[in-house]
Design a protein around this motif. Structure first.
Motif, short mmCIF file in Angstrom:
data_model
loop_
_atom_site.label_atom_id
_atom_site.label_comp_id
_atom_site.label_asym_id
_atom_site.label_seq_id
_atom_site.Cartn_x
_atom_site.Cartn_y
_atom_site.Cartn_z
N SER A 25 0.82 -1.20 0.00
CA SER A 25 0.00 0.00 0.00
C SER A 25 0.86 1.26 0.00
CB SER A 25 -0.92 -0.03 1.22
OG SER A 25 -1.78 1.06 1.21
N GLU B 95 1.00 4.08 -2.99
CA GLU B 95 0.74 5.48 -2.66
C GLU B 95 1.83 6.38 -3.25
OE1 GLU B 95 -0.21 7.87 1.42
OE2 GLU B 95 -0.40 5.69 1.44
N TYR C 264 -6.11 -1.26 5.36
CA TYR C 264 -7.06 -2.06 4.58
C TYR C 264 -6.34 -3.04 3.66
CZ TYR C 264 -10.31 1.25 6.52
OH TYR C 264 -11.03 2.01 7.40
N MET C 265 -5.26 -2.56 3.06
CA MET C 265 -4.47 -3.45 2.21
C MET C 265 -3.87 -4.56 3.07
SD MET C 265 -3.67 -3.63 -1.03
CE MET C 265 -2.92 -2.39 -2.07
N ILE D 202 -3.54 7.50 -6.22
CA ILE D 202 -3.76 6.97 -4.87
C ILE D 202 -2.99 7.82 -3.86
CG2 ILE D 202 -3.48 4.98 -3.37
CD1 ILE D 202 -3.38 3.29 -5.94
N ASN D 203 -3.68 8.65 -3.11
CA ASN D 203 -3.00 9.23 -1.96
C ASN D 203 -3.93 8.97 -0.80
OD1 ASN D 203 -5.07 11.13 -2.41
ND2 ASN D 203 -3.71 12.29 -3.76
N ASP D 204 -3.55 9.12 0.35
CA ASP D 204 -4.46 8.95 1.48
C ASP D 204 -5.17 7.62 1.59
OD1 ASP D 204 -4.17 10.82 3.25
OD2 ASP D 204 -6.21 11.62 3.14
N TRP D 205 -4.63 6.58 0.97
CA TRP D 205 -5.17 5.27 1.26
C TRP D 205 -4.72 4.87 2.65
CZ3 TRP D 205 -4.85 0.74 -2.72
CH2 TRP D 205 -5.89 0.88 -3.64
N ASN D 206 -5.61 4.27 3.41
CA ASN D 206 -5.15 3.76 4.70
C ASN D 206 -4.55 2.36 4.50
OD1 ASN D 206 -4.81 2.81 7.29
ND2 ASN D 206 -6.67 3.82 8.05
#
Ligand SMILES: Nc1ncnc2c1ncn2[C@@H]1O[C@H](COP(=O)(O)OP(=O)(O)O)[C@@H](O)[C@H]1O
Ligand SMILES: [Mg+2]
Lengths: 285, 260
Positions: free
Chosen positions: A55, A59, A72-73, A65-69
């Protein structure tokens, strides 16, 4: 800490998440320990790290994709790893336990590559390894709450099946319990709880939160229900004392939580010793 | 006795690796029978029972329980089983005797149902039959081997099964309790009409209690009334098995303990 808790949302997130995993990690831990599956917990926590690394890399490389937590991945990888382990166990019928080191080393191998592609270790990664009181955001706190409620509900609903499967697999089979289904359900829950716990205790110490409180409870309890109760009590105590001291000492909570759990374990062992000695003395007089 | 058999095995064969462990077995068990299954160590008795209960799949042949093909069978509450391994479980397991016996009710309870007071009472009743009720609250690992065995018998009986299968249940039980145990089996069979299948080494005792005897060594060499079996002398028996029974028992007695 109490004052800051009122003030800072991040602290609230960490404490609430901590209290939740303090219940579910030892709860599933009881079944993990009695079924001798501790290594699976380790393998799944490492594959969670691979997910986090993937992840972080995405990012960095993909601008959309920015701000993916990354949590979750991590969950996706952990659950996929759990299912893969079950598959592999069937491939190696006679060497079922081989599935675990295959996934564990595969996870670390891929993780190392992904981490260095994402330009190596940074503070983010450090907090995933050892936990953090600042890293939990609101949305993942809600996710953990949701997972906690789901896990508790499933354990209550399938309690008798989980018990009979843990105590005697053959007997489970002739009781009409679908071992395969229950086991898959269980292992997916473990994967989710590991990914949930990781933000607070860190990848390297998740399995400790699942097993140490159980190790202590086993010294004291006679029944299975009592083991579950004491494990949760010890897990929760470790989390509360651990988070508190982590905040005040400015060290990662993974370390303080696990050390509290170790301390509880030492205390239960000593308690048993003293109890035995008193018993011997009582008989002598 | 021409009703439908409870257990029906036709031409059943099974091998673990290359060697046949069970070969061409035809065996039917009818309601009300008390069947003693005897044979030398390693002769496939435990394997035959595993096949009967669907714990292993036959390479050839067909198996029916209560008229249903074993794969489709689901009335597990009608079957009680005490495994040969029963007392080699993880003795550090944190469960009380009561919790273990209650788990025998899982087959009778549907999915999404919980243990209630009536289940506890049922379990205590089963413990009473094996004279273990005062140990209900004890940890299962703290009991002696013989006591554990009685707890597993209670677990097998708690769901009120009509067929009970016991694999060498008297091993490790002291002589005093063995007598009581045979009395209990006799009662279950005669008074409650429970059909019994018991694997044992104790050929002398079983023929006095069982209605029928089956001798096997991979395949079945004798199946008939106990009275007829008692007529045989040693030479007849050796011929039955195609080997010397006593010798085999000696040679294999050690492996058996480790293997199972
Ligand atoms: N799990 C197993 N894997 C391979 N061989 C086995 C296994 N269990 C039993 N066997 C072999 O099958 C044969 C029959 O065993 P078993 O059914 O336990 O005999 P019995 O109960 O009559 O003593 C033995 O030769 C034993 O070595
Ligand atoms: Mg056997």
């Amino acid at each position: 800490m109490i004052e800051s808790l009122m003030q800072y949302q991040f602290l609230q997130n960490a404490v609430i998440t901590g209290l939740l995993i303090g219940v579910v990690a030892p709860l599933l831990g009881v079944f993990i320990v009695v079924r001798r599956l501790s290594l699976i917990a380790d393998a799944l926590s490492h594959i969670t790290l691979t997910g986090i690394a993937a992840s972080l890399l995405l990012e960095k490389r993909v601008s959309a994709i920015n701000d993916w937590n990354p949590v979750y991945m991590g969950m996706v990888f952990s659950v996929a790893g759990a299912i893969l382990i079950e598959r592999l166990r069937k491939v190696y019928k006679h060497y079922e336990e081989l599935a675990i080191p295959i996934i564990l080393s595969g996870g670390i191998g891929l993780g190392v590559i992904l981490i260095s592609l994402a330009d190596g270790f940074n503070t983010d990664l450090f907090s995933y390894l050892f936990g953090s009181v600042t890293a939990v955001d609101r949305s993942s706190m809600w996710t953990v709450l949701f997972i906690t409620l789901g896990v508790i509900a499933i354990v209550i609903l399938f309690y008798k099946e989980l018990f009979v499967l843990s105590f005697d697999e053959e007997h489970a089979s002739i009781s009409g319990v679908s071992g395969r289904f229950i086991h898959l359900l269980f292992i997916v829950m473990v994967a989710l709880v590991i990914a949930s716990s990781m933000q607070v205790v860190g990848i390297l110490l998740v399995s400790a939160l699942m097993t140490l409180p159980v190790a202590s409870a086993l010294r004291l309890s006679r029944s299975f229900k009592q083991t579950i109760g004491l494990s949760i009590l010890f897990g929760e105590t470790s989390v509360i004392i651990g988070l508190f001291s982590s905040y005040h000492l400015s060290v990662p909570p993974g370390g303080t939580i696990v050390m509290t759990a170790v301390l509880i374990l030492v205390m239960t062992i000593m308690y048993k010793r003293v109890q035995k000695q008193l018993l011997v003395k009582g008989e002598a007089t | 006795m021409k009703q439908k058999p409870m257990v029906e095995m036709e031409q059943v064969s099974f091998k673990y690796e290359k060697e046949w462990v069970v070969k061409d077995v035809d065996l039917s068990i009818y309601e009300g029978q008390f069947l003693g299954l005897v044979g030398p160590n390693g002769s496939g008795k435990s394997t035959l029972i595993k096949l009967m209960l669907g714990l292993a799949r036959p390479d050839r042949g067909s198996i029916r329980l209560f008229g249903e093909p074993i794969k489709k069978f689901d009335q597990w509450e009608e079957v009680g089983f005490v495994s040969q391994k029963a007392n080699s479980f993880n003795s550090g397991f944190p469960a009380t005797v009561l919790e273990v016996v209650k788990s025998g009710l899982v087959s009778r309870m549907g999915a999404f149902s919980f243990f209630k007071r009536k289940h506890k009472e049922k379990a205590l009743e089963a413990l009473k039959t094996v004279e273990m009720e005062e140990f209900a609250g004890s940890n299962i690992g703290e009991l002696s081997g013989g006591q554990q065995q009685r707890v597993f018998i209670a677990r097998a009986l708690v769901s009120d099964p009509s067929l009970v299968i016991l694999d060498e249940p008297t091993v490790g039980v002291d002589a005093k309790h063995v007598t009581a145990f045979y009395d209990l089996l006799g009662k279950l069979n005669k008074e409650q009409g429970i059909t019994l299948l018991m694997v044992t080494h104790d050929i002398g005792t079983i023929t006095n209690h069982a209605t029928h005897v089956v001798c096997m060594n991979k395949s079945i060499h004798f199946h008939g009334a106990s009275e007829d079996y008692k007529e045989f002398d040693d030479d007849d028996l050796n011929e039955l098995y195609g080997h010397s029974v006593h010798q085999l028992t000696h040679n294999h007695s050690h492996d058996e303990v480790n293997r199972s």
